[in-house]
Design an enzyme around this catalytic site. Structure first.
Site, PDB file in Angstrom:
ATOM      1  N   HIS A 126      -9.594  48.034  25.463  1.00 13.88           N
ATOM      2  CA  HIS A 126     -10.191  49.183  26.147  1.00 13.88           C
ATOM      3  C   HIS A 126      -9.345  49.472  27.377  1.00 13.88           C
ATOM      4  O   HIS A 126      -9.175  48.614  28.249  1.00 13.88           O
ATOM      5  CB  HIS A 126     -11.636  48.906  26.558  1.00 13.88           C
ATOM      6  CG  HIS A 126     -12.288  50.090  27.216  1.00 13.88           C
ATOM      7  ND1 HIS A 126     -12.962  51.058  26.498  1.00 13.88           N
ATOM      8  CD2 HIS A 126     -12.324  50.484  28.519  1.00 13.88           C
ATOM      9  CE1 HIS A 126     -13.406  51.985  27.330  1.00 13.88           C
ATOM     10  NE2 HIS A 126     -13.045  51.676  28.557  1.00 13.88           N
ATOM     11  N   CYS A 127      -8.797  50.682  27.451  1.00 16.10           N
ATOM     12  CA  CYS A 127      -7.893  51.057  28.538  1.00 16.10           C
ATOM     13  C   CYS A 127      -8.663  51.850  29.592  1.00 16.10           C
ATOM     14  O   CYS A 127      -9.128  52.964  29.314  1.00 16.10           O
ATOM     15  CB  CYS A 127      -6.738  51.902  27.987  1.00 16.10           C
ATOM     16  SG  CYS A 127      -5.552  52.420  29.249  1.00 16.10           S
ATOM     17  N   PRO A 128      -8.820  51.317  30.797  1.00 22.85           N
ATOM     18  CA  PRO A 128      -9.573  52.043  31.836  1.00 22.85           C
ATOM     19  C   PRO A 128      -8.870  53.311  32.300  1.00 22.85           C
ATOM     20  O   PRO A 128      -9.533  54.231  32.782  1.00 22.85           O
ATOM     21  CB  PRO A 128      -9.686  51.016  32.977  1.00 22.85           C
ATOM     22  CG  PRO A 128      -8.572  50.051  32.740  1.00 22.85           C
ATOM     23  CD  PRO A 128      -8.382  49.985  31.263  1.00 22.85           C
TER      24      PRO A 128
END
Length: 262
Positions: A126-128
């Site tokens: 999951h890429c913020p």
């Protein structure tokens, strides 16, 4: 209201767009190669550079807003159940349970993202920064985005280099430009590292989650440290990663590899 905006990713995406176009604007306003070409009437380089910037922004929103490969319980459960009959039912079944989070049967290589609160096929991470998961459907676009973004940063750094007789004069003329240089340099290093990591992962048909948490993943625990049941060679891995669209039944590939190793 502000909490909902942050959760939806509006603030992150807005910050990215503002930062991207602000650094681009600085390059055009100062005495850089782009500004000199513009003043000479040679618009090829400025137009191409602006197009690269625009392409990077469009790819950013594509990766950020598209479905990364969320598990659809009905169709994906049928794929899982078909695959379990091809191999060890007990071993495969234990790899798919996600009842503690979303009452879904997970396909192989999927993982539940606690931020998105959904299961993602071929979960990578999951890429913020994009406020989205990187999974089976958008991983190739994420890699393409990194390539374009890196080109944008390197071009910006190169075009912003202005020579002066002394360092003092250079700092006087380019003081404000140093801020854009610093931001671009930091992002260039980060993007380059991510680009190299994901190119390697694509070449061996692995994911960040599988690489970092190998001992915690049921279907990889029995494999040797150098063994990857999904690796079909660099060329096939890259071809499948870049050119093949659609859902993959990883269970079949896994069972075929397991049966072949016996």
């Amino acid at each position: 209201m502000f909490e909902n905006m942050f959760k939806s990713g509006c603030l992150v995406r807005t910050a990215h767009v503002i930062l991207t176009w602000l650094t681009t604007l600085v390059l055009f306003l100062h005495n850089t190669d782009l500004r000199k070409c513009q003043e000479r009437g040679d618009l090829v380089q400025p137009v191409v550079f602006s197009s690269v910037v625009l392409l990077s922004v469009l790819l950013y929103f594509t990766v950020s807003l598209m479905d990364p490969g969320f598990v659809l319980s009905d169709s994906d459960t049928r794929v899982v159940m078909k695959a379990t009959y091809l191999g060890s039912f007990r071993e495969l079944k234990s790899a798919y349970s996600c009842f503690s989070f979303c009452v879904n049967q997970q396909p192989m290589r999927a993982r539940h993202c606690q931020t998105c609160k959904r299961c993602v096929r071929r979960f990578d991470h999951h890429c913020p920064w994009i406020d989205n998961c990187v999974g089976e459907r958008n991983h190739k676009w994420f890699l393409l985005y990194l390539c374009v973004q890196f080109d944008h940063h390197i071009w910006g750094l190169w075009s912003g280099v202005v020579f002066a007789p002394t360092w003092q004069l250079w700092f006087t003329q380019n003081g404000f430009l140093l801020g854009a240089f610093a931001v671009t340099a930091v992002f260039s290093v980060v993007v380059l590292l991510l680009l190299c990591i994901h190119l390697y992962l694509a070449s061996v048909n692995s994911t960040t989650w599988e690489f970092m948490s190998r001992q915690r993943i049921v279907y990889l625990k029995h494999c040797d440290s150098e063994e990857n049941p999904f690796d079909r060679g660099v060329f096939c891995n890259l071809w499948h990663f870049c050119c093949i669209c659609g859902t993959v039944a990883w269970e079949r590939i896994y069972v075929r590899h397991t049966n072949g190793a016996k």
